[in-house]
Design an enzyme around this catalytic site. Structure first.
Site, PDB file in Angstrom:
ATOM      1  N   ARG A 196       0.530  -1.353  -0.143  1.00 52.34           N
ATOM      2  CA  ARG A 196      -0.164   0.125  -0.053  1.00 52.34           C
ATOM      3  C   ARG A 196       0.823   1.633   0.062  1.00 52.34           C
ATOM      4  O   ARG A 196       0.814   2.430  -0.544  1.00 52.34           O
ATOM      5  CB  ARG A 196      -0.904   0.314   0.922  1.00 52.34           C
ATOM      6  CG  ARG A 196      -1.986  -1.041   1.231  1.00 52.34           C
ATOM      7  CD  ARG A 196      -3.140  -0.211   1.089  1.00 52.34           C
ATOM      8  NE  ARG A 196      -4.435  -1.768   1.488  1.00 52.34           N
ATOM      9  CZ  ARG A 196      -5.733  -1.534   1.668  1.00 52.34           C
ATOM     10  NH1 ARG A 196      -5.443  -0.382   2.739  1.00 52.34           N
ATOM     11  NH2 ARG A 196      -6.211  -2.690   1.435  1.00 52.34           N
TER      12      ARG A 196
ATOM     13  N   ASP B 151     -15.643  11.836   7.875  1.00 49.90           N
ATOM     14  CA  ASP B 151     -14.074  10.961   7.349  1.00 49.90           C
ATOM     15  C   ASP B 151     -12.957  11.291   7.373  1.00 49.90           C
ATOM     16  O   ASP B 151     -12.719  12.673   7.199  1.00 49.90           O
ATOM     17  CB  ASP B 151     -14.725  10.736   5.861  1.00 49.90           C
ATOM     18  CG  ASP B 151     -14.270   9.633   5.938  1.00 49.90           C
ATOM     19  OD1 ASP B 151     -14.715   8.287   5.276  1.00 49.90           O
ATOM     20  OD2 ASP B 151     -12.787   9.114   5.250  1.00 49.90           O
TER      21      ASP B 151
HETATM   22  C1  LIG Z   1     -15.314   1.128   4.102  1.00 45.74           C
HETATM   23  S1  LIG Z   1     -15.646   2.548   4.129  1.00 45.74           S
HETATM   24  C2  LIG Z   1     -17.033   2.479   4.939  1.00 45.74           C
HETATM   25  C3  LIG Z   1     -17.466   3.627   3.937  1.00 45.74           C
HETATM   26  C4  LIG Z   1     -19.869   3.357   4.586  1.00 45.74           C
HETATM   27  N1  LIG Z   1     -19.653   3.755   5.963  1.00 45.74           N
HETATM   28  C5  LIG Z   1     -20.256   2.394   4.232  1.00 45.74           C
HETATM   29  O1  LIG Z   1     -20.471   0.884   4.923  1.00 45.74           O
HETATM   30  O2  LIG Z   1     -20.232   1.834   2.919  1.00 45.74           O
HETATM   31  C6  LIG Z   1     -13.772   2.663   5.763  1.00 45.74           C
HETATM   32  C7  LIG Z   1     -14.119   4.489   5.814  1.00 45.74           C
HETATM   33  O3  LIG Z   1     -13.661   4.625   7.323  1.00 45.74           O
HETATM   34  C8  LIG Z   1     -12.446   5.442   6.851  1.00 45.74           C
HETATM   35  N2  LIG Z   1     -12.254   5.572   8.568  1.00 45.74           N
HETATM   36  C9  LIG Z   1     -10.610   4.943   8.707  1.00 45.74           C
HETATM   37  N3  LIG Z   1     -10.134   5.210   9.765  1.00 45.74           N
HETATM   38  C10 LIG Z   1     -11.065   6.737  10.082  1.00 45.74           C
HETATM   39  C11 LIG Z   1     -10.662   6.683  11.173  1.00 45.74           C
HETATM   40  N4  LIG Z   1     -10.100   6.959  12.763  1.00 45.74           N
HETATM   41  N5  LIG Z   1     -11.776   8.128  12.273  1.00 45.74           N
HETATM   42  C12 LIG Z   1     -13.321   8.829  10.230  1.00 45.74           C
HETATM   43  N6  LIG Z   1     -12.740   8.126   9.967  1.00 45.74           N
HETATM   44  C13 LIG Z   1     -11.772   6.611   9.442  1.00 45.74           C
HETATM   45  C14 LIG Z   1     -11.883   5.472   5.715  1.00 45.74           C
HETATM   46  O4  LIG Z   1     -11.817   6.729   5.151  1.00 45.74           O
HETATM   47  C15 LIG Z   1     -12.834   4.939   4.396  1.00 45.74           C
HETATM   48  O5  LIG Z   1     -13.336   5.932   4.321  1.00 45.74           O
END
Ligand SMILES: C[S@@+](CC[C@H](N)C(=O)[O-])C[C@H]1O[C@@H](n2cnc3c(N)ncnc32)[C@H](O)[C@@H]1O
Length: 272
Positions: free
Chosen positions: A33, A143
């Protein structure tokens, strides 16, 4: 690329920066990555990368690492049962209880499909129930990644996967269609506001919500981080408010402040 001790130091950096816990033996994930980003910055080893981060000279490097290490996969109407529960159970309940307005938080919104879906569903509810929630519908989408937020704000989705999860009828109802691009209609977009927020840091300034969608993000965190986030979300909910998690995530081990509600094929957690 990864000298002895670098992996552990990188694990500690990532958990502190965004809560994500990299288990043992995931060196391949770090290499695959971060390879492109390190090439772009002319950095040869993870040790050198960590030194640059510690020097604080390049704040964009940290953002790039978080972007590279987080999973942003999402699609329209993911876990449809959650949206059905919002429309058929929660909107009527809020209308009967407090009447006029609803505040919803999409707490890891990725490219925006989730918050726009929330706006679409509440709009459908209002069209079927004229005058309902007339005091306002506010969808706050957050996010940690500024990259996904920039794309989400545009509300334009192009290419093969842009319509994943949408029927043709939904594409026409909620979007302006331009060739192979879908543009979210203005009335859907105007209810949604985006901001950057790290879930592992404080969010008291977000105010109170009736509904929180925190889906498919807690899986990356440690048990302590999960418990902490869930307890802070409980404090951010209005009495009787609802929390939704991803379909593979559960609350049970982390708190007793919620009551599980299982309806319409989905599960939500109602604040006691
Ligand atoms: C798999 S996506 C989920 C998107 C949506 N909630 C769904 O269920 O389809 C996970 C998201 O969490 C965000 N993320 C990861 N760590 C985070 C943090 N500490 N605070 C806020 N967002 C975070 C990532 O950037 C990513 O966009």
């Amino acid at each position: 690329m990864l000298a002895h001790g670098d992996y552990e130091a990188f694990q500690a950096f990532l958990e502190d920066a965004c809560g994500i816990v990299l288990g043992a033996g995931k060196e391949y994930l770090v290499s695959s990555r971060l390879g492109g980003l390190m090439r772009d910055y002319g950095i040869a080893t993870v040790g050198e990368l960590l030194n640059q981060l510690r020097s604080g000279k390049n704040p964009r490097l940290k953002t790039g690492i978080i972007d590279a290490m987080t999973t942003n996969e999402t699609f329209w109407f993911r876990d449809m049962s959650h949206f059905r529960m919002l429309q058929e159970l929660i909107c009527p309940e809020i209308k009967a209880r407090s009447g006029c307005s609803i505040r919803i938080w999409s707490a890891a919104c990725s490219y925006g499909q989730e918050p726009y879906n929330l706006s679409m569903v509440v709009q459908d509810y209002q069209r079927a129930n004229p005058g309902a929630l007339s005091g306002g519908v506010d969808v706050v989408a957050t996010d940690i990644s500024s990259t996904v937020l920039t794309e989400a704000k545009k509300g334009i989705y192009c290419g093969m996967s842009s319509s994943r999860g949408l029927s043709l009828e939904q594409q026409n109802r909620y979007f302006k269609v331009h060739g192979d691009c879908l543009e979210v209609r203005p009335e859907i977009r105007q209810r949604v506001s985006f901001r950057e927020l790290n879930l592992t840091k404080g969010y008291e300034m977000m105010g109170r919500f009736d509904v929180i969608f925190c889906r498919n993000v807690l899986i990356y965190f440690s048990s302590e981080q999960k418990r902490d986030i869930i307890n802070r979300m409980a404090r951010a909910l209005n009495p009787g408010g609802y929390l939704f998690l991803g379909s593979t995530e559960s609350l049970s081990a982390h708190t007793d402040r919620f009551q599980m509600v299982s309806q319409m094929g989905g599960i939500a957690y109602r604040l006691r």
